[in-house]
Design a protein around this motif. Structure first.
Motif, PDB file in Angstrom:
ATOM      1  N   SER A  11       4.443  -0.801   1.842  1.00  0.00           N
ATOM      2  CA  SER A  11       3.665  -1.620   2.849  1.00  0.00           C
ATOM      3  C   SER A  11       2.344  -1.779   1.794  1.00  0.00           C
ATOM      4  N   ARG A  15       0.988  -6.098   2.145  1.00  0.00           N
ATOM      5  CA  ARG A  15      -0.197  -5.552   2.747  1.00  0.00           C
ATOM      6  C   ARG A  15      -0.901  -7.434   2.648  1.00  0.00           C
ATOM      7  N   PHE A  54      -7.603  -6.945   7.353  1.00  0.00           N
ATOM      8  CA  PHE A  54      -6.211  -6.712   6.704  1.00  0.00           C
ATOM      9  C   PHE A  54      -4.978  -6.473   7.921  1.00  0.00           C
ATOM     10  N   THR A  56      -1.020  -5.885   7.854  1.00  0.00           N
ATOM     11  CA  THR A  56       0.173  -5.001   7.446  1.00  0.00           C
ATOM     12  C   THR A  56       1.510  -6.434   8.250  1.00  0.00           C
ATOM     13  N   THR A  63       5.943 -11.277   4.670  1.00  0.00           N
ATOM     14  CA  THR A  63       4.995 -11.494   3.884  1.00  0.00           C
ATOM     15  C   THR A  63       4.277 -12.653   2.964  1.00  0.00           C
ATOM     16  N   SER A  91      -7.930  -2.406  -1.295  1.00  0.00           N
ATOM     17  CA  SER A  91      -7.236  -1.771  -0.764  1.00  0.00           C
ATOM     18  C   SER A  91      -9.242  -0.645  -0.983  1.00  0.00           C
TER      19      SER A  91
END
Length: 567
Positions: A11, A15, A54, A56, A63, A91
């Motif tokens: 994950s 992101r 952000f 995902t 991505t 993050s």
């Protein structure tokens, strides 16, 4: 199935961190721009330094395609976005999620049970009225619970602790009273507004508010508010339910409107008028089953109207007449003597400042009046003295008798009271200065049931030696009596084991022997209740001191302070 650590790592790789967002870019717009690359979730963060987000994506391939497209340039709201991988530094900018801590381990709270209305009503019953009003604004259920907390109330008065407090006492206004009546009026049976200091902000409209919002009202006390005579018409519909009615001051005569109210109140048992402009014509319509009648400071009350009403009553138990200047006719006393029905029912009689005779004009003092210059005590024989003698033999069931500052109370009446009224437990003959003689009150020693005796402001020739023979005395009030001596009070303290209150303030012949005797009586150790002794001299000062012992409480003036030192 992949482990949780592998899922978290994947994950993070899926992101992206987006910066240089316009101030009005929303989450929906970002999802629309990056939808071709397989975006799943978006979080937009508003900051003073600039907005960021952000994203995902569903797969790693999506991505990488989004990063490649960002090198060429992705435009959103005419702003070129900066797209980077969401590494550990980015993050850390995210707010960590709140840990899911279960306050009750082992209990599943997924199915939340709402608090029952009964519990909310019980909680609200311990709160002031202002806090109950706040509960009504929480939710519908809390409003229902707050309103249900009034269902147990049957009586409300101004001394209720639930009213809000202010610097000068309870803050009660007409609006707050109306607010409460809208909620509790359907359950109320009685309302008491009898504190003038607390009702100073209330308007005359409170009577109409109380009557309109209380369909089951049975007792109404309005002695602390000023009423308007025209507003008495609103009291006619609930009048048949009233059992107690108390009125205070008014803006004008109330007899026209009050006549209809009393005529409809066939269940009325208690009526009180304090400072009311009432002539007594409306009292003629009152029910003959009335049990309690109180008339205070009714200056325009006429004796002929009151006499006619008393003549019709059959069940009167409590009669209290005080400071009614218009009662100058002794026919009232004659009616009480002639009304056979009241002989067996009347148990409490109070007359205060009722001489039943026209006032005598003041005579200017002559220069050669030697008796006046010597300061001798002179008192005129006022009122129907001879008629009053036949009064006690007809009321043998009276338990409380108060005849204060009445000129028709003389030595003969005292003898008749002691002879026929053996059930009297409370007797007050203060200010009856037509009682003269040292042995005038001697017949009272026959009243073995007497518990409370008040004989203040008596004639200087009246003595108190008989007090020691009243074994059951609990309270004695003999203020400002020149005939009371130390021997009288000391004999009473020694012979009356139940005496608890002795008030001899401003008695010139009371001094150190009384204090010494009181300490001796207490020192014996046979008493179960303390003695409250109030003592003072003719020169009363504002400063007051208190001398306390385990079973003796003495209140005295500063001038009597040296008396305690040698004891």
């Amino acid at each position: 199935m992949a482990s949780s650590s592998q899922w978290q790592q994947n994950s993070t790789e899926r992101r992206l961190f987006i910066s240089r967002l316009s101030p009005y870019t929303k989450k929906e717009k970002l999802l629309e721009v990056f939808r071709p690359y397989g975006v799943e979730h978006a979080v937009v963060m508003r900051k003073t330094t600039g907005n960021c987000a952000f994203l995902t994506f569903a797969t790693l391939d999506g991505t990488r395609k989004a990063l490649a497209a960002a090198d060429v340039g992705i435009i959103c709201h005419k702003w070129k976005l900066t797209v980077l991988m969401a590494d550990s530094w980015h993050s850390s900018k995210l707010i960590p999620p709140r840990p899911d801590v279960t306050p009750f381990p082992g209990i599943d709270l997924s199915d939340k049970i709402p608090l029952p209305t009964e519990c909310i009503a019980k909680i609200a019953s311990y709160l002031p009225f202002a806090d109950r009003g706040r509960l009504e604004m929480v939710s519908r259920r809390w409003r229902q619970g707050s309103l249900a907390s009034y269902h147990h109330m049957r009586h409300i008065d101004l001394n209720n602790w639930c009213w809000p407090n202010a610097w000068e006492g309870k803050l009660i206004t007409t609006n707050s009273f109306h607010w409460l009546m809208m909620r509790v009026g359907a359950c109320l049976k009685s309302i008491g507004i009898n504190e003038e200091s607390l009702a100073k902000n209330l308007k005359p409209q409170v009577m109409a508010i109380a009557i309109k919002n209380c369909p089951g009202l049975e007792s109404l006390d309005l002695t602390a508010v000023t009423i308007r005579p025209s507003a008495l018409r609103e009291m006619e519909p609930p009048a048949p339910r009233l059992t107690c009615l108390k009125l205070g001051r008014c803006d004008g005569p109330v007899d026209p409107g009050l006549f209809n109210v009393l005529g409809s109140a066939r269940h009325l048992r208690s009526f009180c008028a304090l400072g009311t402009d009432i002539t007594g014509r409306s009292l003629l319509a009152i029910t003959k089953d009335l049990q309690q009648l109180t008339l205070h400071d009714c200056i325009i009350l006429k004796p002929e109207n009151l006499s006619k009403m008393l003549q019709e009553l059959t069940s009167l138990d409590h009669l209290d007449i005080s400071k009614c200047d218009g009662l100058i006719d002794h026919t009232i006393l004659q009616v009480l003597i002639d009304n056979i029905n009241l002989h067996a029912t009347l148990t409490i009689i109070k007359f205060h400042f009722c001489s039943f005779k026209e006032s005598v004009p003041e005579i200017e003092m002559e220069e050669d009046n030697e008796a006046a210059e010597r300061g001798e005590f002179v008192e005129l024989e006022l009122g129907p003295v001879e008629m009053a003698v036949s009064f006690p033999c007809r009321y043998k069931n009276v338990t409380s008798l108060s005849l204060t500052f009445c000129g028709w109370v003389a030595a003969g009446l005292v003898s008749e009271i002691a002879l026929h009224m053996q059930d009297v437990t409370s007797l007050n003959i203060s200010g009856c200065t037509n009682i003269k003689g040292e042995f005038t009150l001697e017949p009272l020693r026959q009243m073995q049931k007497l518990r409370i005796l008040s004989a203040n402001n008596m004639h200087p020739s009246v003595g108190g030696w008989f007090l020691q023979f009243l074994k059951g005395l609990v309270e004695v009030h003999c203020r400002e009596n020149q005939g009371i001596s130390d021997e009288d009070i000391c004999g009473m303290l020694r012979q009356c084991p139940e005496i608890a209150i002795v008030d001899v303030e401003r008695c010139q012949n009371i001094g150190k022997p009384v204090l010494t005797c009181a300490y001796e009586v207490v020192a014996r150790g046979h008493r179960t209740e303390p003695i409250h002794l109030y003592i003072g001299g003719t020169q009363i000062t504002r400063s007051t001191k208190y001398k306390r012992n385990h079973f003796l409480h003495v209140t005295y003036d500063l001038m009597y302070e040296p008396l305690f030192r040698p004891i």
